[in-house]
Design an enzyme around this catalytic site. Structure first.
Site, short mmCIF file in Angstrom:
data_model
loop_
_atom_site.label_atom_id
_atom_site.label_comp_id
_atom_site.label_asym_id
_atom_site.label_seq_id
_atom_site.Cartn_x
_atom_site.Cartn_y
_atom_site.Cartn_z
N ASN A 236 0.81 -1.46 0.06
CA ASN A 236 -0.11 0.10 -0.09
C ASN A 236 0.38 0.94 -0.04
OD1 ASN A 236 0.58 1.05 2.72
ND2 ASN A 236 -0.55 -0.85 3.52
N ASP B 92 -3.90 -6.22 5.42
CA ASP B 92 -4.63 -7.31 6.16
C ASP B 92 -4.96 -8.20 5.51
OD1 ASP B 92 -5.66 -5.52 7.59
OD2 ASP B 92 -6.60 -4.14 5.85
N LYS C 14 -13.01 0.95 16.04
CA LYS C 14 -12.17 -0.66 15.80
C LYS C 14 -10.95 -0.38 17.63
CE LYS C 14 -10.58 0.00 11.22
NZ LYS C 14 -10.52 0.73 10.29
N LYS D 67 -10.61 -3.78 18.66
CA LYS D 67 -9.25 -4.55 18.75
C LYS D 67 -8.71 -3.81 20.29
CE LYS D 67 -8.05 -3.65 14.76
NZ LYS D 67 -7.49 -3.33 13.75
N1 CTP Z 1 -3.33 -3.54 12.56
C1 CTP Z 1 -2.38 -4.57 12.80
N2 CTP Z 1 -2.82 -5.37 12.59
C2 CTP Z 1 -3.24 -5.59 10.57
C3 CTP Z 1 -3.95 -4.53 10.15
C4 CTP Z 1 -4.07 -3.42 10.77
O1 CTP Z 1 -2.33 -4.53 13.49
N3 CTP Z 1 -2.61 -6.64 10.22
C5 CTP Z 1 -3.70 -1.91 13.11
C6 CTP Z 1 -2.89 -1.16 12.39
O2 CTP Z 1 -1.53 -0.79 12.59
C7 CTP Z 1 -3.54 -0.13 12.88
C8 CTP Z 1 -5.03 -0.17 13.12
O3 CTP Z 1 -5.20 -1.46 12.96
O4 CTP Z 1 -3.23 0.74 14.39
C9 CTP Z 1 -6.81 -0.35 12.30
O5 CTP Z 1 -5.62 -0.57 11.15
P1 CTP Z 1 -6.83 -0.43 9.23
O6 CTP Z 1 -6.36 -0.73 8.59
O7 CTP Z 1 -7.70 0.99 9.75
O8 CTP Z 1 -7.91 -1.22 9.91
P2 CTP Z 1 -8.39 -2.24 9.66
O9 CTP Z 1 -8.25 -3.33 10.95
O10 CTP Z 1 -7.34 -2.78 9.22
O11 CTP Z 1 -10.20 -2.21 9.41
P3 CTP Z 1 -10.64 -2.15 7.60
O12 CTP Z 1 -9.53 -2.75 6.66
O13 CTP Z 1 -11.93 -3.16 7.30
O14 CTP Z 1 -10.84 -1.06 8.26
#
Ligand code: CTP
Length: 419
Positions: free
Chosen positions: A224, A293, A351, A355
């Site tokens: 990304n 993700d 979130k 989390k």
């Molecule tokens: N994060 C993480 N591990 C992952 C994905 C995300 O620890 N595999 C953490 C990111 O570093 C951030 C938070 O989770 O602090 C939110 O990340 P974000 O990408 O906004 O959210 P997602 O949980 O991936 O949800 P979505 O993409 O569905 O919005």
């Protein structure tokens, strides 16, 4: 001047403002700029009107490679600097400041809180504990009770002082008043950079930054547009407040400040492993990385050739590191991010809960905010309805506010929008 030069790279990533005031030692400030530049620091020189009579702004611009700030009213522009660099914006950009030479007059102004030009305005807005002052003046001016009272007061307020040395002065006498040599100033700055003291002294802070890469074949990956700027800024801000910082950085993240322990990783799996290995010994975790993700379920050892009409890649989810920390109650005080394209507050709050984080810093992916931008505008949400918004500002400056807010929420103090 000795011909000992600082080796390259020692200060890479460091932003320094060098204030120069009107004394004969101003010419030595040019050598100091060279030392700082050779160590790869970014240097902005600010000069008083009198300094410009001893050494020209053109010399300093040429050596520093950046516009020189001489007036509150100039329109200096540089793509790497905050837009309002003539004013307090520069104080948000700088990690450290040096004043060399520091005349009796300017020391007096800083001690007395006078800000009547660009240089004193900068020092008026900048952290004393990250400022290094190198006085230089005639011995009678140095011995003057007014100077001594000012120096004592500046020291009490946290300013770092170096010199003056004893030696031959411009007025011909051999006495105290010579500016410390540029090499000594450089070394004093380096010590300050490596061992800062501050509100987070003794705390262990873990920061993740940048993207991850999920390999598909030897030449292709899934990733990304994260550049890691906000994570770097959080790591720098925590380090400058005295924390012991470990930065876990994805590919392409720019140099971090000297003194920060850095571990470079590539994939989400590597980041997960590296974070979990350190989480038990961490007081604060900032999960600023844009962790992928999904990753391709299968990675081929051979480059996938074209030829077929379609290509189907099957993905599998990666570990959600923040959620994993939350579930195992590891990582100390856990701060996550939420990058959203709409419904910022409710999604960030979702979130936070999902989390089991302590704070979520929400930002909207928009112009001037989010991936790749130098500025960011965020809304922080926490437990028990805590919320605090920050207007758009430079990511480094915001990093400082976010670290301070985290420390105060952690300590149980309020600090949200409702007081
Ligand atoms: N994060 C993480 N591990 C992952 C994905 C995300 O620890 N595999 C953490 C990111 O570093 C951030 C938070 O989770 O602090 C939110 O990340 P974000 O990408 O906004 O959210 P997602 O949980 O991936 O949800 P979505 O993409 O569905 O919005």
């Amino acid at each position: 001047m000795s011909n000992q030069e600082a080796p390259g790279g020692r200060l890479s990533g460091l932003h320094i403002v060098l204030g120069v005031t009107g004394g004969i030692a101003a010419y030595k400030a040019a050598h100091l700029v060279r030392l700082l530049k050779r160590a790869d620091a970014d240097v902005v020189v600010a000069m008083t009107e009198s300094a410009c009579r001893f050494i020209t702004p053109l010399t300093m611009t040429t050596l520093s490679g950046k516009p020189v700030v001489t007036s509150l009213w100039d329109n200096v522009r540089d793509p790497d600097l905050p837009t309002d660099i003539e004013h307090v914006g520069l104080a948000g950009w700088a990690h450290f400041a040096i004043l060399a030479p520091a005349t009796m007059n300017t020391l007096g102004k800083i001690a007395g809180g006078i800000a009547d030009d660009a240089l004193t305005t900068f020092f008026g807005a900048f952290d004393p504990t990250r400022s290094l002052l190198a006085p230089a003046m005639n011995v009678d001016m140095w011995d003057n009770r007014a100077t001594q009272v000012n120096i004592e007061q500046l020291g009490e307020r946290g300013y770092n002082l170096i010199g003056p040395d004893s030696g031959e002065l411009a007025c011909g006498v051999n006495a105290a008043g010579r500016m410390a040599e540029p090499e000594a100033i450089f070394k004093a700055l380096e010590r300050m950079v490596l061992n800062p003291t501050g509100s987070l002294a003794g705390k262990r802070v873990l920061v993740t930054a940048g993207p991850t890469r999920e390999r598909f074949d030897p030449v292709r990956f899934w990733s990304n547009g994260s550049t890691g700027t906000q994570g770097l800024a959080l790591a720098a801000a925590a380090h400058l407040r005295g924390a012991r910082v470990t930065l876990i950085a994805g590919p392409g993240v720019k140099p971090s400040l000297p003194g920060i322990t850095r571990i470079n990783i590539e994939s989400a799996a590597e980041m997960t492993e590296t974070v979990l290995a350190r989480a038990a010994d961490t007081d604060i975790t900032f999960m600023a990385a844009a962790v992928a993700d999904w990753r391709p379920r299968e990675t081929t050892g051979e480059k996938v050739k074209k030829g077929a009409d379609t290509l189907t890649v099957e993905f599998e989810p990666t570990t959600d590191i923040l959620a994993e920390l939350g579930q195992r109650a590891l990582g100390g005080f856990r701060v996550g991010f939420a990058l959203e394209s709409s419904d910022l507050e409710s999604r960030a709050a979702g979130k936070l809960q999902r989390k089991n984080a302590h704070l979520i810093i929400g930002n909207l992916e928009a112009e001037g905010s989010g991936f790749g931008a130098d500025t960011n505008e965020v809304l922080v949400v926490g437990r028990e309805g805590f919320r605090k918004s920050f207007p758009r500002m430079d990511k480094f400056e915001l990093g400082g506010h976010l670290v301070d807010l985290t420390a105060s929420v952690m300590a149980g103090a309020k600090g949200g929008d409702d007081g």
